[in-house]
Design an enzyme around this catalytic site. Structure first.
Site, short mmCIF file in Angstrom:
data_model
loop_
_atom_site.label_atom_id
_atom_site.label_comp_id
_atom_site.label_asym_id
_atom_site.label_seq_id
_atom_site.Cartn_x
_atom_site.Cartn_y
_atom_site.Cartn_z
N SER A 111 -6.76 -2.47 -8.51
CA SER A 111 -6.45 -3.90 -8.46
C SER A 111 -6.85 -4.56 -7.14
O SER A 111 -6.81 -5.79 -7.04
CB SER A 111 -4.94 -4.11 -8.67
OG SER A 111 -4.19 -3.43 -7.67
N TYR A 112 -7.23 -3.79 -6.13
CA TYR A 112 -7.58 -4.41 -4.85
C TYR A 112 -8.88 -5.21 -4.99
O TYR A 112 -9.93 -4.66 -5.34
CB TYR A 112 -7.76 -3.35 -3.76
CG TYR A 112 -6.50 -2.63 -3.34
CD1 TYR A 112 -5.24 -3.09 -3.70
CD2 TYR A 112 -6.57 -1.48 -2.57
CE1 TYR A 112 -4.10 -2.42 -3.32
CE2 TYR A 112 -5.43 -0.80 -2.17
CZ TYR A 112 -4.18 -1.28 -2.55
OH TYR A 112 -3.05 -0.61 -2.17
N SER A 113 -8.77 -6.49 -4.73
CA SER A 113 -9.91 -7.40 -4.80
C SER A 113 -10.67 -7.25 -6.11
O SER A 113 -11.89 -7.20 -6.16
CB SER A 113 -10.86 -7.18 -3.61
OG SER A 113 -10.20 -7.46 -2.40
N LYS A 165 -5.32 3.98 -7.61
CA LYS A 165 -4.06 3.70 -8.29
C LYS A 165 -4.28 2.97 -9.60
O LYS A 165 -5.33 2.34 -9.81
CB LYS A 165 -3.14 2.85 -7.40
CG LYS A 165 -2.94 3.39 -6.00
CD LYS A 165 -1.98 2.51 -5.21
CE LYS A 165 -2.03 2.84 -3.74
NZ LYS A 165 -3.27 2.34 -3.08
N GLY A 196 -11.18 -4.86 -8.12
CA GLY A 196 -12.06 -3.71 -8.25
C GLY A 196 -13.13 -3.59 -7.20
O GLY A 196 -13.78 -2.54 -7.07
#
Length: 324
Positions: free
Chosen positions: A60-62, A88, A64
């Site tokens: 979910s960071y940025s 994650k 993908g």
């Protein structure tokens, strides 16, 4: 860089883990303060040169793009067998509704591996507890991911100790893969995990990988001073803003000890954490070369028992936050 075994696994990791939430395209996802690829790559290279071999990101960071940037950089700068890569699953993505259903887990690991450009990750972590999916469904799906060779181990993050204990014994009951790590919020101004979670992890041989070890930067600068990230960090405000008076007193002790020892505040905060027997590798974030250099030096800072007692003396119980 000092190293340590990751719980009961055969993985050897650096005492500091580079958190890669900072590295992602600013126009993707919810964090405009992240660094684009051209600014991220030198820091990843610097971390490797400093002896850091442990890298933590999330699907979910940025949106993908963190996985994409990290994967390309590591492929160029390091041998796959020399590094430990963690990601994650939980939060929604453009093609995933979120949560820990079998469908989401199996699709998420395939998507993450595609973005990372890898055939496996060393550690697949559940980002939060899923109250809507049966625990057995989640654990069996994670077990199948490990058995397929797409992840070597599984880890957990940010939950109550009773939930983690339930997950461990449910996995044992069915003969499924066990969690080997716990990524939890832990620092000098949020120490509630010392009550139940950390004793549980020590008893079960679980690695502890604290996130926000510097309290979103609050322990590294004069109390009340802000940064571009802190001003726009809505999530960070939910973690700490309700305990500012007590937290400020702790930060003052960090500042005083740092001045006395001639080191930075960040080094003091990390050295305190590294002295805790439950802690395996704090997850640090760095957006500047000088910042990363400073953090790496923390592994060599020694604190006396009286130093630790002074740092801890102002602490008062805090509400548990960050599980949502």
């Amino acid at each position: 860089m000092k190293t340590i075994q990751l719980g009961n696994t055969d993985l050897t990791v650096s005492r500091l883990c580079l958190g890669c939430m900072t590295y992602g395209e600013p126009d993707r996802g919810r964090h405009a303060w992240t660094l684009p690829e051209e600014s991220s790559r030198p820091l990843i290279r610097q971390a490797l040169d400093a002896g850091i071999n442990f890298f933590d990101t999330a699907n979910s960071y940025s949106d993908g793009s963190s996985e994409e940037i990290v994967g390309r950089a590591l492929k160029e700068y390091a041998r796959r067998d020399d590094i430990v890569v963690a990601t994650k699953v939980y939060f929604p993505m453009s093609n995933l509704s979120g949560g820990l259903s079998r469908k989401n887990i199996l699709q998420s690991i395939d998507d993450s591996l595609g973005r990372l450009g890898m055939d496996h990750v060393d550690l697949l972590q559940i980002h939060r507890w899923d109250y809507d999916t049966p625990l057995e469904e989640t654990l069996e799906a994670l077990h199948d991911v490990v058995k397929s060779g797409k992840a070597r181990y599984i880890g957990a993050s940010s939950m109550y100790a009773w939930q983690f204990a339930k997950a461990l014994y449910t996995a044992d009951l069915h003969g499924w893969t066990r969690f080997v790590s716990m990524q939890d919020q832990y620092n000098l101004i949020q120490r509630e995990e010392e009550r139940e979670m950390h004793p549980l992890c020590q008893a079960e041989g679980i690695a502890v990988l604290p996130w926000s070890p510097l309290a979103r930067g609050r322990l590294t600068r004069p109390w009340g001073e802000t940064t571009a990230r802190s001003v726009s960090d809505e999530y960070g405000s939910t973690l700490y803003d309700k305990t500012e008076e007590n937290d400020g007193a702790i930060a003052q002790r960090v500042a005083a000890l740092a001045e006395d020892k001639g080191v930075s505040r960040a080094q003091i905060a990390l050295a305190w954490m590294l002295a805790k027997p439950a802690v395996t590798a704090p997850i640090i974030g760095a957006s500047r070369a000088e910042q990363l250099s400073d953090l790496v030096q923390a592994v060599d800072v020694e604190l006396t028992p009286s130093d630790i007692a002074e740092l801890e003396s102002a602490y008062q119980p805090h509400n548990l936050v960050g599980f949502e």
